[in-house]
Design an enzyme around this catalytic site. Structure first.
Site, PDB file in Angstrom:
ATOM      1  CB  SER A  47      -1.021  -0.050   1.281  1.00 14.60           C
ATOM      2  OG  SER A  47      -0.162  -0.241   2.313  1.00 14.60           O
ATOM      3  CE  LYS A  48       3.288   2.179   5.161  1.00 15.81           C
ATOM      4  NZ  LYS A  48       2.744   3.323   5.960  1.00 15.81           N
ATOM      5  CG  ASP A  49       3.808   0.566  -4.455  1.00 16.57           C
ATOM      6  OD1 ASP A  49       5.056   0.826  -3.948  1.00 16.57           O
ATOM      7  OD2 ASP A  49       3.607  -0.239  -5.492  1.00 16.57           O
ATOM      8  CB  ALA A  52       6.312   6.167  -2.375  1.00 17.85           C
TER       9      ALA A  52
END
Length: 346
Positions: A47-49, A52
């Protein structure tokens, strides 16, 4: 080829629009319907895409960062990987301060993606100069032309999920979601999704998952930061020894605490029942659902969405290693069959 809608210009165009998958076997004895938002389908497998790409593109729009500059961040691994991936495509350098609790798999991935990695001791206070928070601040100050993402205290962390994950879940469930269950680390995911969903329907329950050894649940209930709550635990990317401003406690209805051991076994159970190879925090989120069912939180009409944040490949040296599980004392008579499932032919 340039007008071919099936061809993507680069990997970043694949961020978001992850599938919602019905959970069948693992939830067969539970009341209600259960759906996993499987964030491993992002190109960086987490989910950090979303944060970022969103935070960096916002910095570009404001002229804060330009090609050739350096991005500095504090990470348990997933955000770092996503930042490194975005940096490669957009032409930035990447420096990451990583918790020593992060799996060796995650750290190796970060180095492979061209990041300069500083591994910092996990079990020190947040204001200790060796903590990954303080190391990242120092690296930012020492590095000319650098931008510090600072996901724990960055409102854009919330905005990324408010503008993407929240609307996706609302549309995928046709507005019928009744509960969201999500782990809380920085708090950006649950806060952004929760804020969006509450605006659509204030009756939707937003349930956070916390770890034993973390201060988040007690702070939510009492507004008190209690250092006595803090002690070492193994789950990465879940819970905190500080209070991130990226957590909007007012949109979260309650927190559930889960153990390292049960979360690890539940992650393995997800793989063995649903064919979804997910990470440690996914196991934690599903473990919370098990506990909520015991408390009769859900009814036959509940439509529960759980966030599975990342992919199991990042935990091969941890929860998917029989040796690591055994070393932690996580194999007992109930779970011993997993350790005995491999037969060596000589």
């Amino acid at each position: 080829m340039e007008n071919n809608k099936k061809v993507f210009n680069n990997v970043l165009e694949l961020v978001g629009n992850t599938p919602l998958i019905k959970l069948n076997k693992i939830a067969s004895s539970f009341k209600g319907n259960y759906y996993a938002k499987v964030e491993a389908f992002n190109p960086g497998h987490s989910s950090k895409d979303r944060i970022a790409l969103y935070i960096i593109e916002q910095a570009e729009k404001k002229g804060i960062i330009k090609p050739g500059d350096t991005i500095v961040e504090t990470t348990s691994g997933n955000t770092g990987f996503s930042i490194a991936m975005v940096s490669i495509i957009k032409g930035y350098k990447c420096i990451l301060a990583v918790s020593s609790k992060s799996s060796a798999d995650k750290i190796d991935m970060l180095k492979t993606m061209g990041a300069q990695v500083y591994v910092c001791p996990a079990h020190v206070s947040a204001d200790d100069p060796r903590s990954y928070y303080e190391v990242a601040k120092r690296l930012h100050e020492e590095t000319e032309g650098s931008v510090y993402i600072n996901q724990y205290f960055n409102e854009l962390n919330i905005d990324a999920h408010y503008h993407s994950t929240g609307p996706e879940i609302w549309n995928q469930t046709e507005g019928k979601i009744t509960h969201l269950v999500a782990c809380s680390g920085t708090g950006g995911t649950i806060s952004g999704i929760g804020k969006y969903l509450k605006e659509q329907n204030p009756d939707i329950k937003i349930i956070g998952v916390d770890a034993y050894g973390s201060v988040i649940k007690k702070y939510h209930e009492t507004q008190e930061f209690d250092e006595k709550e803090i002690y070492p635990y193994r789950i990465e990317g879940l819970g905190k020894n500080l209070i991130p401003t990226a957590t909007k406690f007012e949109v979260i209805d309650e927190f559930v605490k889960v153990t390292d051991e049960e979360s690890a076994h539940t992650a393995r159970e997800i793989a063995n029942t649903e064919g979804l190879f997910v990470g440690y925090t996914s196991g934690a989120a599903m473990q919370a659902i098990k506990q909520l069912n015991e408390d009769e939180t859900f009814t036959k009409d509940s439509n529960v969405v759980v966030i599975f944040p990342d992919h199991g490949s990042r935990y091969m040296s941890k929860i998917y290693s029989d040796k690591w599980m055994n070393d932690q004392g996580f194999f007992d008579t109930i779970h011993q069959e997993a350790a005995e499932s491999i037969q060596i032919i000589k």
